[in-house]
Design a protein around this motif. Structure first.
Motif, PDB file in Angstrom:
ATOM      1  N   LYS A  41      25.503  31.260  39.449  1.00 36.21           N
ATOM      2  CA  LYS A  41      26.643  31.841  40.165  1.00 36.21           C
ATOM      3  C   LYS A  41      27.926  31.708  39.341  1.00 36.21           C
ATOM      4  O   LYS A  41      28.019  30.880  38.435  1.00 36.21           O
ATOM      5  N   GLN A  42      28.908  32.539  39.671  1.00 35.78           N
ATOM      6  CA  GLN A  42      30.233  32.437  39.087  1.00 35.78           C
ATOM      7  C   GLN A  42      31.180  31.819  40.101  1.00 35.78           C
ATOM      8  O   GLN A  42      31.001  31.985  41.313  1.00 35.78           O
ATOM      9  N   LEU A  43      32.192  31.090  39.607  1.00 37.46           N
ATOM     10  CA  LEU A  43      33.147  30.417  40.477  1.00 37.46           C
ATOM     11  C   LEU A  43      34.355  31.310  40.712  1.00 37.46           C
ATOM     12  O   LEU A  43      35.012  31.746  39.772  1.00 37.46           O
ATOM     13  N   ALA A  44      34.660  31.588  41.975  1.00 40.90           N
ATOM     14  CA  ALA A  44      35.860  32.339  42.354  1.00 40.90           C
ATOM     15  C   ALA A  44      36.878  31.349  42.908  1.00 40.90           C
ATOM     16  O   ALA A  44      36.555  30.532  43.766  1.00 40.90           O
ATOM     17  N   VAL A  45      38.112  31.417  42.404  1.00 39.73           N
ATOM     18  CA  VAL A  45      39.155  30.455  42.776  1.00 39.73           C
ATOM     19  C   VAL A  45      40.420  31.212  43.163  1.00 39.73           C
ATOM     20  O   VAL A  45      40.823  32.160  42.483  1.00 39.73           O
ATOM     21  N   SER A  46      41.052  30.796  44.263  1.00 38.73           N
ATOM     22  CA  SER A  46      42.315  31.394  44.682  1.00 38.73           C
ATOM     23  C   SER A  46      43.191  30.322  45.304  1.00 38.73           C
ATOM     24  O   SER A  46      42.684  29.357  45.885  1.00 38.73           O
ATOM     25  N   VAL A  47      44.510  30.479  45.194  1.00 38.78           N
ATOM     26  CA  VAL A  47      45.439  29.514  45.779  1.00 38.78           C
ATOM     27  C   VAL A  47      46.608  30.258  46.412  1.00 38.78           C
ATOM     28  O   VAL A  47      47.081  31.268  45.889  1.00 38.78           O
TER      29      VAL A  47
END
Length: 321
Positions: A41-47
């Motif tokens: 899987k790929q890591l999706a990051v948001s803030v």
């Protein structure tokens, strides 16, 4: 007065420890969390940061403030077709009010359990009330929803209803009147918006681009246009309006909220004509509530039409500065 570490342990670390999460090798309590991304899987990051009296009333129920903060951030994962994994929390407080923190943490963890996401770290500090949440999720490499995949002729679709976020704020600020039932509905839409995670799971194999509607439909759709080097046309008569908005004796205001109000946290996505039968089947089966509202065209701007004629708005969307 409790120290930062006592506050973390009392209201955040202890409860999270009772909910062990997959992939968390080391969670709250150290300098960093140690996390294992699922294989393949790929890591999706948001803030995002929410500021008192900008993004929520400072005197609102702390549990609802917590839910709004986490739910709006989860919407970013939905926009990318990501499954929630973990989140961090940075909390700036004017005072270490234990009752406020107790109610805040109760709302936060109720929401986290509902959507299967684990708190793995964060920070607390003194200052004007603000909440910063970073969310992390996992995506399938070939099914990540992005903004740059739209093509000319793709249909533009939105989930559920648009305009409720702005209508809710108007109801909270008492600038517009709604009956008791509609006011209660709008209150829920403001403080407990539903991140469209299940919907994104259904569309991530067939949509060509996507995002969530936070700043207003026109303003956010413009991001897809910019990334895909295209334009778009919205057919205003096809905008899906909730019964609360339909109850207004002011269709112009309802459409303005739907087009530019923001805070809806619905998905807006494009889909190729050849994938429309699959979308129609999902809608017919009741698995997806979605409406076609326009199409991608040549050019670089979003334009609106009402029954074939140009439609002009007072403003296009929320401005951060």
């Amino acid at each position: 007065m409790p120290s930062e570490f006592q506050l973390i342990q009392q209201f955040f670390q202890r409860e999270q420890a009772e909910q062990p999460a997959e992939g968390v090798l080391l969670g709250i309590g150290d300098d960093c969390a140690l996390l294992q991304v699922p294989s393949g899987k790929q890591l999706a990051v948001s803030v995002d940061t929410l500021v008192a009296d900008v993004h929520f009333p400072a005197d609102a129920d702390p549990g609802l403030i917590a839910e709004r903060a986490l739910r709006t951030n989860l919407s970013d994962l939905a926009a990318m077709g990501a499954d929630p994994l973990w989140f961090t929390l940075a909390l700036t407080l004017p005072a270490a009010n234990e009752d406020w923190l107790r109610r805040f943490s109760r709302g936060l963890f109720a929401c986290a359990r509902e959507f299967g996401i684990a708190l793995v770290g964060g920070d607390t500090t003194s200052g004007p009330l603000s909440i910063t949440i970073q969310v992390m999720g996992a995506t399938q490499p070939q099914q990540t929803l992005r903004r740059d995949g739209a093509n000319i002729g793709d249909f533009i679709v939105v989930t559920n209803f648009v305009g409720d976020g702005a209508a809710a704020l108007a109801a909270i600020q008492n600038t517009h009147k709604f009956n008791v039932e509609h006011a209660a509905y709008l209150q829920q839409r403001f403080y407990r918006p539903t991140p469209r995670l299940s919907e994104s799971t259904l569309i991530r194999a067939i949509a060509s681009s996507a995002l969530d509607i936070s700043d207003g439909l026109v303003a956010d759709l413009q991001h897809i246009c910019d990334a895909s080097d295209l334009g778009a046309v919205i057919y205003v008569e096809d905008l899906p309006l909730s019964p609360a908005l339909q109850s207004l004796n002011d269709v112009t205001q309802a459409r303005q909220w739907a087009l530019s109000g923001g805070d809806d946290y619905e998905l807006c996505f494009s889909i190729a004509p050849e994938n429309m039968p699959e979308l129609a089947m999902l809608i017919a089966q009741g698995k997806l509530h979605a409406t076609v509202i326009g199409e991608m065209i040549a050019g670089g701007k979003v334009v609106c039409e009402l029954n074939g004629e140009p439609y002009t708005m007072a403003r296009t969307g929320y401005q951060h500065f």
